[in-house]
Design a protein around this motif. Structure first.
Motif, PDB file in Angstrom:
ATOM      1  N   ASN A 225       3.274  -6.711  -4.061  1.00  0.00           N
ATOM      2  CA  ASN A 225       3.892  -6.985  -2.621  1.00  0.00           C
ATOM      3  C   ASN A 225       4.799  -5.876  -1.762  1.00  0.00           C
ATOM      4  O   ASN A 225       4.449  -6.282  -0.405  1.00  0.00           O
ATOM      5  CB  ASN A 225       4.926  -8.663  -2.515  1.00  0.00           C
ATOM      6  CG  ASN A 225       4.000  -9.208  -3.302  1.00  0.00           C
ATOM      7  OD1 ASN A 225       2.456  -9.268  -2.924  1.00  0.00           O
ATOM      8  ND2 ASN A 225       5.100 -10.847  -4.276  1.00  0.00           N
ATOM      9  N   ASN A 226       5.571  -6.018  -2.133  1.00  0.00           N
ATOM     10  CA  ASN A 226       7.106  -4.668  -1.357  1.00  0.00           C
ATOM     11  C   ASN A 226       5.525  -3.423  -1.400  1.00  0.00           C
ATOM     12  O   ASN A 226       5.609  -2.695   0.336  1.00  0.00           O
ATOM     13  CB  ASN A 226       7.583  -4.380  -2.392  1.00  0.00           C
ATOM     14  CG  ASN A 226       9.073  -5.170  -2.579  1.00  0.00           C
ATOM     15  OD1 ASN A 226       9.323  -6.017  -1.604  1.00  0.00           O
ATOM     16  ND2 ASN A 226      10.114  -4.961  -3.647  1.00  0.00           N
TER      17      ASN A 226
ATOM     18  N   SER B 194       2.848  -3.702  -0.961  1.00  0.00           N
ATOM     19  CA  SER B 194       1.718  -3.541   0.222  1.00  0.00           C
ATOM     20  C   SER B 194       1.931  -3.871   1.343  1.00  0.00           C
ATOM     21  O   SER B 194       1.257  -3.545   2.708  1.00  0.00           O
ATOM     22  CB  SER B 194       0.419  -4.665  -0.477  1.00  0.00           C
ATOM     23  OG  SER B 194       1.397  -6.041  -0.953  1.00  0.00           O
ATOM     24  N   ARG B 195       3.290  -4.567   1.726  1.00  0.00           N
ATOM     25  CA  ARG B 195       4.088  -4.570   3.128  1.00  0.00           C
ATOM     26  C   ARG B 195       3.983  -3.240   3.354  1.00  0.00           C
ATOM     27  O   ARG B 195       3.741  -3.676   4.803  1.00  0.00           O
ATOM     28  CB  ARG B 195       5.256  -5.993   2.155  1.00  0.00           C
ATOM     29  CG  ARG B 195       5.633  -5.257   4.206  1.00  0.00           C
ATOM     30  CD  ARG B 195       6.870  -7.274   3.800  1.00  0.00           C
ATOM     31  NE  ARG B 195       7.849  -6.163   2.528  1.00  0.00           N
ATOM     32  CZ  ARG B 195       7.623  -7.031   1.753  1.00  0.00           C
ATOM     33  NH1 ARG B 195       7.484  -7.659   1.045  1.00  0.00           N
ATOM     34  NH2 ARG B 195       9.792  -6.381   0.846  1.00  0.00           N
ATOM     35  N   TRP B 196       4.795  -2.671   2.933  1.00  0.00           N
ATOM     36  CA  TRP B 196       4.883  -0.999   4.111  1.00  0.00           C
ATOM     37  C   TRP B 196       3.633  -0.580   4.115  1.00  0.00           C
ATOM     38  O   TRP B 196       3.296  -0.431   4.929  1.00  0.00           O
ATOM     39  CB  TRP B 196       5.868  -0.300   2.747  1.00  0.00           C
ATOM     40  CG  TRP B 196       6.658  -0.806   2.638  1.00  0.00           C
ATOM     41  CD1 TRP B 196       7.111  -1.570   1.755  1.00  0.00           C
ATOM     42  CD2 TRP B 196       8.139  -0.671   4.306  1.00  0.00           C
ATOM     43  NE1 TRP B 196       8.910  -1.325   1.753  1.00  0.00           N
ATOM     44  CE2 TRP B 196       9.457  -1.057   3.331  1.00  0.00           C
ATOM     45  CE3 TRP B 196       7.921  -0.011   5.062  1.00  0.00           C
ATOM     46  CZ2 TRP B 196      10.546  -0.960   4.549  1.00  0.00           C
ATOM     47  CZ3 TRP B 196       8.716   0.161   5.919  1.00  0.00           C
ATOM     48  CH2 TRP B 196      10.186  -0.349   5.415  1.00  0.00           C
TER      49      TRP B 196
ATOM     50  N   ARG C 100       0.841  -2.212   4.639  1.00  0.00           N
ATOM     51  CA  ARG C 100      -0.428  -2.693   5.505  1.00  0.00           C
ATOM     52  C   ARG C 100       0.631  -2.324   6.905  1.00  0.00           C
ATOM     53  O   ARG C 100       0.330  -2.282   8.694  1.00  0.00           O
ATOM     54  CB  ARG C 100      -0.184  -3.957   5.320  1.00  0.00           C
ATOM     55  CG  ARG C 100      -1.098  -4.710   4.343  1.00  0.00           C
ATOM     56  CD  ARG C 100      -1.582  -6.949   4.196  1.00  0.00           C
ATOM     57  NE  ARG C 100      -2.182  -6.627   3.186  1.00  0.00           N
ATOM     58  CZ  ARG C 100      -2.038  -7.312   2.438  1.00  0.00           C
ATOM     59  NH1 ARG C 100      -0.630  -7.002   1.651  1.00  0.00           N
ATOM     60  NH2 ARG C 100      -2.896  -7.319   1.542  1.00  0.00           N
ATOM     61  N   PHE C 101       2.259  -2.613   6.864  1.00  0.00           N
ATOM     62  CA  PHE C 101       2.777  -2.164   7.975  1.00  0.00           C
ATOM     63  C   PHE C 101       2.463  -0.825   8.716  1.00  0.00           C
ATOM     64  O   PHE C 101       2.032   0.159  10.123  1.00  0.00           O
ATOM     65  CB  PHE C 101       4.235  -2.197   7.381  1.00  0.00           C
ATOM     66  CG  PHE C 101       4.952  -1.319   9.279  1.00  0.00           C
ATOM     67  CD1 PHE C 101       5.641  -2.592  10.113  1.00  0.00           C
ATOM     68  CD2 PHE C 101       5.963  -0.499   8.696  1.00  0.00           C
ATOM     69  CE1 PHE C 101       6.064  -2.048  11.052  1.00  0.00           C
ATOM     70  CE2 PHE C 101       6.173   0.281  10.125  1.00  0.00           C
ATOM     71  CZ  PHE C 101       6.712  -0.766  11.042  1.00  0.00           C
TER      72      PHE C 101
ATOM     73  N   LYS D  72      -7.786  -3.243   7.993  1.00  0.00           N
ATOM     74  CA  LYS D  72      -7.692  -4.652   8.268  1.00  0.00           C
ATOM     75  C   LYS D  72      -8.651  -5.591   7.974  1.00  0.00           C
ATOM     76  O   LYS D  72      -8.526  -6.310   7.763  1.00  0.00           O
ATOM     77  CB  LYS D  72      -6.865  -4.897   9.683  1.00  0.00           C
ATOM     78  CG  LYS D  72      -5.506  -3.292   9.846  1.00  0.00           C
ATOM     79  CD  LYS D  72      -4.902  -3.370  11.361  1.00  0.00           C
ATOM     80  CE  LYS D  72      -4.821  -4.429  11.516  1.00  0.00           C
ATOM     81  NZ  LYS D  72      -4.254  -4.615  13.585  1.00  0.00           N
TER      82      LYS D  72
ATOM     83  N   ASP E 105      -9.354  -5.615   4.274  1.00  0.00           N
ATOM     84  CA  ASP E 105      -8.533  -6.352   3.494  1.00  0.00           C
ATOM     85  C   ASP E 105      -8.101  -8.182   4.012  1.00  0.00           C
ATOM     86  O   ASP E 105      -7.576  -9.058   3.219  1.00  0.00           O
ATOM     87  CB  ASP E 105      -6.875  -5.669   4.081  1.00  0.00           C
ATOM     88  CG  ASP E 105      -5.533  -6.516   3.353  1.00  0.00           C
ATOM     89  OD1 ASP E 105      -5.752  -6.742   2.336  1.00  0.00           O
ATOM     90  OD2 ASP E 105      -4.284  -6.420   4.086  1.00  0.00           O
TER      91      ASP E 105
ATOM     92  N   GLN F 238      -8.711 -11.140   0.884  1.00  0.00           N
ATOM     93  CA  GLN F 238      -8.355 -11.988   1.059  1.00  0.00           C
ATOM     94  C   GLN F 238      -8.776 -13.339   1.035  1.00  0.00           C
ATOM     95  O   GLN F 238      -8.303 -14.594   0.696  1.00  0.00           O
ATOM     96  CB  GLN F 238      -6.953 -11.851   1.699  1.00  0.00           C
ATOM     97  CG  GLN F 238      -5.786 -11.160   1.897  1.00  0.00           C
ATOM     98  CD  GLN F 238      -4.515 -10.657   2.473  1.00  0.00           C
ATOM     99  OE1 GLN F 238      -3.830 -11.791   3.148  1.00  0.00           O
ATOM    100  NE2 GLN F 238      -4.681 -10.105   3.223  1.00  0.00           N
TER     101      GLN F 238
END
Length: 298
Positions: free
Chosen positions: A117-118, A120-122, A124-125, A172, A175, A179
């Motif tokens: 999660n960490n 992927s969050r960065w 995606r940002f 994007k 992704d 999902q």
């Protein structure tokens, strides 16, 4: 104590009938909001219709077979075309797609299926930030990385610049498509003994292919109309493209050059090139629309 259904009086409906009264406040409010929403929808379409109609009117009169087969004319010479610019655009967009589609799809697979999660969050940002970078910055980046290294403007440098713009769009959309694939499909594949890689490759990816194709075509449509990155990387040429390491013409740069020209013939060709560019974007968008209609599962 019991009251029949016909005797009840609801707001907006007269007693003993199911027909809605046109003068009731609820009906009037719904009608006004419907008209307001329709008006806003029409206004949102107005810029698109204005651009399409104006470019079509200005460019259609200059369309002929010669614009696809001949080279741009020099000043004071009538006729000519921009076949080399069409070919150059297709070459550079093809290079950009060959670079960005595999990298974008694989990056999205890692984000959705394998990353924490960490991480992927960065990522995606960072992808969101990259998608907001002005296109001219992508051109300057490719100029520093490719043009200065090779010592010349080229189609390869133009393709690299366009791939930087296409990459976040593909990441994007892919992704989001991955999902949306139901977890039941993954669990069923694992339950049948498939490995993680087999599940992704044979179950998840086929289910998301229509959305992935949509994202790729939309990215191609965006890259086809970019001008600023190509001014720094591919520049322009009056002749047919012969190799990937020489200055290459493109439709967007031709429109930029000819639209500000004082010669009427070149301005007329700029309108025709604009129409061809709009049609290329429209066709790719239609392909994306058709791709989304295909459903692999469900």
């Amino acid at each position: 104590m019991t009251q029949s259904f016909d005797d009840k009086s609801f707001s907006g409906y007269p007693s003993r009938t199911l027909t809605r009264s046109m003068s009731s406040p609820r009906t009037l409010f719904g009608t006004v909001m419907t008209i307001l929403a329709f008006t806003c929808g029409a206004l949102a379409l107005l810029p698109l219709l204005a651009v399409l109609s104006y470019v079509t009117i200005q460019g259609f009169s200059s369309l002929s077979l010669s614009v696809f087969t001949e080279l741009p004319p020099p000043p004071f010479v009538q006729g000519g075309g921009f076949g080399n610019a069409i070919l150059g655009t297709l070459i550079m967009v093809g290079i950009a797609a060959a670079i960005s589609v595999p990298f974008g799809v694989m990056a999205a697979i890692y984000l959705t299926e394998f990353s924490t999660n960490n991480v992927s969050r960065w990522i995606r940002f960072a992808t969101n930030v990259l998608s907001g970078v002005p296109s001219i910055i992508a051109g300057v980046f490719a100029y520093g990385i490719v043009v200065l290294t090779l010592g010349k403007f080229s189609a390869l440098a133009g393709g690299v610049a366009l791939s930087v713009l296409m990459l976040p769009v593909i990441v994007k959309t892919t992704d989001e498509a991955l999902q949306l694939v139901p977890q039941d499909l993954r669990q069923a594949a694992v339950g049948l003994g498939a490995t993680k890689f087999q599940t992704v490759w044979q179950v998840v990816l086929p289910a998301a292919i229509p959305a992935i194709v949509t994202g790729a075509t939309l990215a191609i449509a965006r890259a086809s109309g970019e001008t600023a990155p190509l001014l720094f990387t591919a520049l322009f040429a009056q002749f047919w493209p012969t190799d990937l390491l020489s200055p290459t013409p493109s439709l967007a740069v031709l429109v930029f050059n000819f639209a500000i020209s004082p010669f009427p013939n070149q301005r007329s060709l700029a309108w025709a090139a604009s129409l061809i560019l709009v049609l290329m974007v429209l066709i790719t968008s239609i392909i994306a629309r058709l791709a989304t209609r295909r459903k692999v599962y469900g």
